[in-house]
Design a protein around this motif. Structure first.
Motif, mmCIF file in Angstrom:
data_model
loop_
_atom_site.group_PDB
_atom_site.id
_atom_site.type_symbol
_atom_site.label_atom_id
_atom_site.label_comp_id
_atom_site.label_asym_id
_atom_site.label_seq_id
_atom_site.Cartn_x
_atom_site.Cartn_y
_atom_site.Cartn_z
ATOM 1 N N ARG A 39 0.835 -1.199 0.000
ATOM 2 C CA ARG A 39 0.000 0.000 0.000
ATOM 3 C C ARG A 39 0.877 1.260 0.000
ATOM 4 N N ASN A 40 0.511 2.208 -0.815
ATOM 5 C CA ASN A 40 1.155 3.531 -0.846
ATOM 6 C C ASN A 40 2.647 3.452 -1.147
ATOM 7 N N SER A 41 3.088 2.359 -1.735
ATOM 8 C CA SER A 41 4.512 2.247 -2.042
ATOM 9 C C SER A 41 4.776 2.225 -3.538
ATOM 10 N N LEU A 42 3.717 2.102 -4.332
ATOM 11 C CA LEU A 42 3.862 2.093 -5.777
ATOM 12 C C LEU A 42 2.833 3.033 -6.390
ATOM 13 N N PRO B 47 10.779 6.215 1.938
ATOM 14 C CA PRO B 47 11.652 7.250 1.394
ATOM 15 C C PRO B 47 10.944 8.102 0.360
ATOM 16 N N ALA B 48 10.100 7.463 -0.477
ATOM 17 C CA ALA B 48 9.425 8.221 -1.528
ATOM 18 C C ALA B 48 8.478 9.251 -0.921
ATOM 19 N N ARG B 49 7.731 8.840 0.100
ATOM 20 C CA ARG B 49 6.790 9.772 0.722
ATOM 21 C C ARG B 49 7.526 10.900 1.445
ATOM 22 N N ALA B 50 8.668 10.554 2.055
ATOM 23 C CA ALA B 50 9.437 11.578 2.763
ATOM 24 C C ALA B 50 9.952 12.632 1.795
ATOM 25 N N LYS B 51 10.436 12.179 0.640
ATOM 26 C CA LYS B 51 10.921 13.135 -0.352
ATOM 27 C C LYS B 51 9.775 13.998 -0.877
ATOM 28 N N ALA B 52 8.615 13.361 -1.031
ATOM 29 C CA ALA B 52 7.474 14.102 -1.545
ATOM 30 C C ALA B 52 7.065 15.203 -0.570
ATOM 31 N N ARG B 53 7.131 14.921 0.736
ATOM 32 C CA ARG B 53 6.756 15.919 1.743
ATOM 33 C C ARG B 53 7.747 17.069 1.769
ATOM 34 N N ARG B 54 9.032 16.746 1.476
ATOM 35 C CA ARG B 54 10.044 17.799 1.529
ATOM 36 C C ARG B 54 10.037 18.678 0.276
ATOM 37 N N ALA B 55 9.503 18.116 -0.826
ATOM 38 C CA ALA B 55 9.547 18.868 -2.090
ATOM 39 C C ALA B 55 8.580 20.044 -2.063
ATOM 40 N N GLN B 56 8.881 21.072 -2.841
ATOM 41 C CA GLN B 56 8.034 22.258 -2.910
ATOM 42 C C GLN B 56 6.827 21.968 -3.795
#
Length: 667
Positions: A114-117, A646-655
């Motif tokens: 879930r939520n990984s792809l 990691p993907a979700r973390a990067k998404a939260r940090r992105a503008q």
């Protein structure tokens, strides 16, 4: 009734697989989330149905239901319980059912992520995987039905092939299939990426755990099969380059290249097209292995089927999936955006060289395995391609591959310093050279290739571990600090070092076989036979009767330098239900070496043929494979392979509005 439920469950699984294939694919095409969401429950339903079918067949074996043809031909009421269970997959029909059960198991696990792809990638992947399931379910239902009834039902079964009544063969096929079939997920991801026209680091991060999982299981399966052949078949070898052995080795080589290629793609966004091609070829080689074992084109103790109709059906499956996927690759690959650039002298460059050598090694095995079959099919002529061919073609490729393994691990990403990497490996090289010279002195010479193998094995072992030392310790640093830094390294770093070290240990075991000693003699009770430092005295031969076989058990007393060190037993068995004779080798482990005794035929004078081997350090072969598999498993536990977080973390940090954020947010 249970058998009918199993048969119905197979048909239900076929229907669910059609739904899983068609609706999510169409949903991805029209971007309909509701249709794409059908993939997960359909995949889970297909797995549940096939699991029920497999449980029904297992139940028929446990209760000895001889109204089922499959049970009649592969079981016996007096057979030990373990071999009743392993008999389920110790035949063509049951093994194909296990094959499809594992196939849908992997699909079910993908469905549960879930939520990984990205949903589109997930839907397309499960759709492609379902198409493979459909093909093999049709194959089972139309040519290899495991639930066919025997009318009238016999009172007793024919028993399982005696060669397969062994603990090793109870474990070997499931491990092998987990490897074979696991690569189907990598294949499905690759085809989904080609259909979608998008391949990036998210894709590489998604496919690498599945590839690594399949590779670990395939490593264990090949290792178990090798050890089974070593002690069960009675010829004392651990690898014979049998076509069916090669059928499992080829996807292992291609899968190893695929693992390294996905690392480059994930780290540097490079080798995209090559990685997709490797994913297709690895599973294609798994399908070719399935064809070789079940088509009837081979005569081997490993082969199951001899029915040309089945072979034709599987050949059609090969043409559809291999030909279709390569055609799709040829059409879509030029449209994929090329990735990052790196210097030839870099870790990426070393991994590319690794891929080239592995692919070339795989090609030599492929040619040696299939050329005799192709020649016979085209001209009717028969030739035999045996160990000499493979030793002359495979070894010259494998040796430089092992030599560059520590060097590539030491180079930096993007642009490396070859001289600096070589200097960091000088201690490992010096230690390997010193130990090789010690072996030379102790053995008073030996085959040149064996001594070279010893040096390469030690270099691979110490060179792999030196990477951990280099990253954890510097001159003048306290050991407590170094240990703390080593413990803080990513598990993938430890896993890589351990896996490479395991390869070095296996190479040492293979090289040590050159110093094995063999003796062959006809021995009567009270007489001795010697090999190396050991002498065996035949104490006598006694008969033994079991429920399904009769045996003559030869008992030997073992001496080293005249001092008793134990006893050893070897057997000749006759399985009465099939009228088939087998040899049970006697093994005695001494350190990392083994005494191996195989029995021949009885002499008219009362003697018995005895083949005695002393194999120093032979256990390193399989210890090394276990270490390698452990390293791969350790890498799987690394956070870097948990693709969702990691993907979700990067998404939260992105503008907001950033293109990268938009792409990652969908994951």
């Amino acid at each position: 009734m249970i058998v009918e439920i199993g048969h119905y469950a197979l048909t239900l699984a076929l229907g669910l697989s059609v739904v899983q294939c068609v609706l999510p694919f169409w949903g991805a095409r029209v971007r309909d989330p509701a249709l794409m969401a059908v993939a997960a429950p359909a995949a889970l339903g297909a797995f549940a149905a096939i699991a029920i079918a497999f449980a029904a067949l297992t139940c028929a074996y446990i209760v000895s239901d001889f109204s089922v043809v499959n049970v009649v031909e592969n079981s016996h009421s007096m057979k030990p319980f373990l071999y009743k269970i392993s008999g389920v997959w110790g035949n063509h029909e049951g093994s194909m059912l296990l094959w499809v059960c594992i196939l849908t198991l992997f699909g079910g696990v993908v469905a549960l992520t879930r939520n990984s792809l990205p949903e589109r990638l997930k839907a397309l992947t499960l759709s492609v995987q379902a198409s493979v399931t459909i093909a093999f379910l049709l194959f089972i239902l139309f040519t290899s039905n495991p639930f066919a009834r025997a009318v009238p039902a016999p009172f007793e079964g024919r028993d399982l092939n005696p060669l397969l009544q062994d603990v090793g063969l109870a474990v070997h096929p499931p491990l092998l299939y987990l490897g074979y079939v696991g690569f189907s997920i990598s294949f499905a991801f690759a085809i989904a990426a080609l259909i979608d026209g998008r391949i990036d680091a998210v894709w590489a991060r998604a496919v690498r755990p599945w590839t690594l999982t399949a590779w670990v299981f395939l490593t264990l399966g090949i290792s178990m099969g090798s050890y089974w052949a070593y002690y069960e078949l009675g010829w004392g070898g651990w690898w014979f380059w049998d076509p069916v052995e090669n059928a499992s080795f080829m996807p292992w080589l291609a899968g190893t290249a695929l693992i390294h290629s996905t690392v480059v793609m994930e780290k540097r966004d490079a080798l995209k097209v090559w990685t997709i091609l490797l994913a297709i070829l690895t599973f294609s080689l798994s399908l070719i292995g399935t064809f070789l074992v079940r088509s009837g084109v081979l005569t081997s103790v490993h082969a199951f089927a001899t029915d040309p109709e089945r072979g034709t059906f599987i050949l059609i499956i090969l043409m559809i999936f291999i030909g279709g996927s390569l055609a799709l690759f040829a059409w879509r690959a030029p449209m994929l955006r090329q990735g990052g650039i790196f210097a030839p002298i870099s870790r990426e460059g070393a991994l590319v060289l690794n891929n080239l050598l592995l692919s070339t090694a795989c090609a030599t095995v492929f040619i040696g395995t299939l050329y005799p079959l192709a020649l016979e099919g085209l001209t009717g002529g028969k030739i035999s391609v045996g160990p000499p061919y493979f030793e002359m073609t495979f070894l010259p490729i494998a040796m430089p591959l092992i030599a560059i393994m520590p060097l590539g691990q030491t180079l930096a990403w993007k642009r490396g310093n070859l001289l600096g990497a070589a200097q960091r490996l000088m201690a490992a090289f010096a230690l390997a050279l010193a130990l090789a010279l010690v072996v030379l002195a102790v053995t008073r010479g030996g085959p040149v290739l064996a001594l070279l193998g010893v040096g390469l094995g030690f270099f691979a072992l110490f060179g792999s571990l030196s990477e951990i030392v280099t990253r954890s310790w510097s001159r003048g640093m306290p050991l407590s600090t170094a240990w703390r830094r080593a413990r803080g390294l990513p598990r993938s770093a430890w896993g890589t070092a351990i896996a490479h070290a395991g390869i070095g240990v296996t190479v040492l075991g293979i090289a040590a076989t050159a110093w094995g000693v063999e003796s062959l003699a006809v021995v009567k009770p009270g007489e001795t036979i010697s090999a190396g430092h050991y002498a065996l005295r035949l104490d006598g031969v006694t008969p033994y009767t079991a429920p399904t076989y009769r045996a003559n058990v030869a008992r030997f007393s073992v001496f080293r330098g005249g001092v008793p060190t134990g006893t050893l037993e070897a057997e000749k068995r006759l399985y009465t239900p099939r009228g088939m004779a087998t040899t049970e080798a006697g093994l005695m482990t001494r350190g990392l070496g083994q005494l191996y005794v195989g029995l021949g035929e009885e002499d008219p004078t009362g003697g018995i043929g005895v083949r005695l081997y002393w194999k120093p350090f032979v256990l390193l072969i399989w210890i090394g494979t276990l270490v390698t598999a452990f390293g791969g498993g350790l890498s799987l536990t690394d956070r870097q392979l948990r693709i969702g977080a990691p993907a979700r973390a990067k998404a939260r940090r992105a503008q907001p509005g950033d293109g990268q954020a938009d792409a990652l947010a969908t994951s």
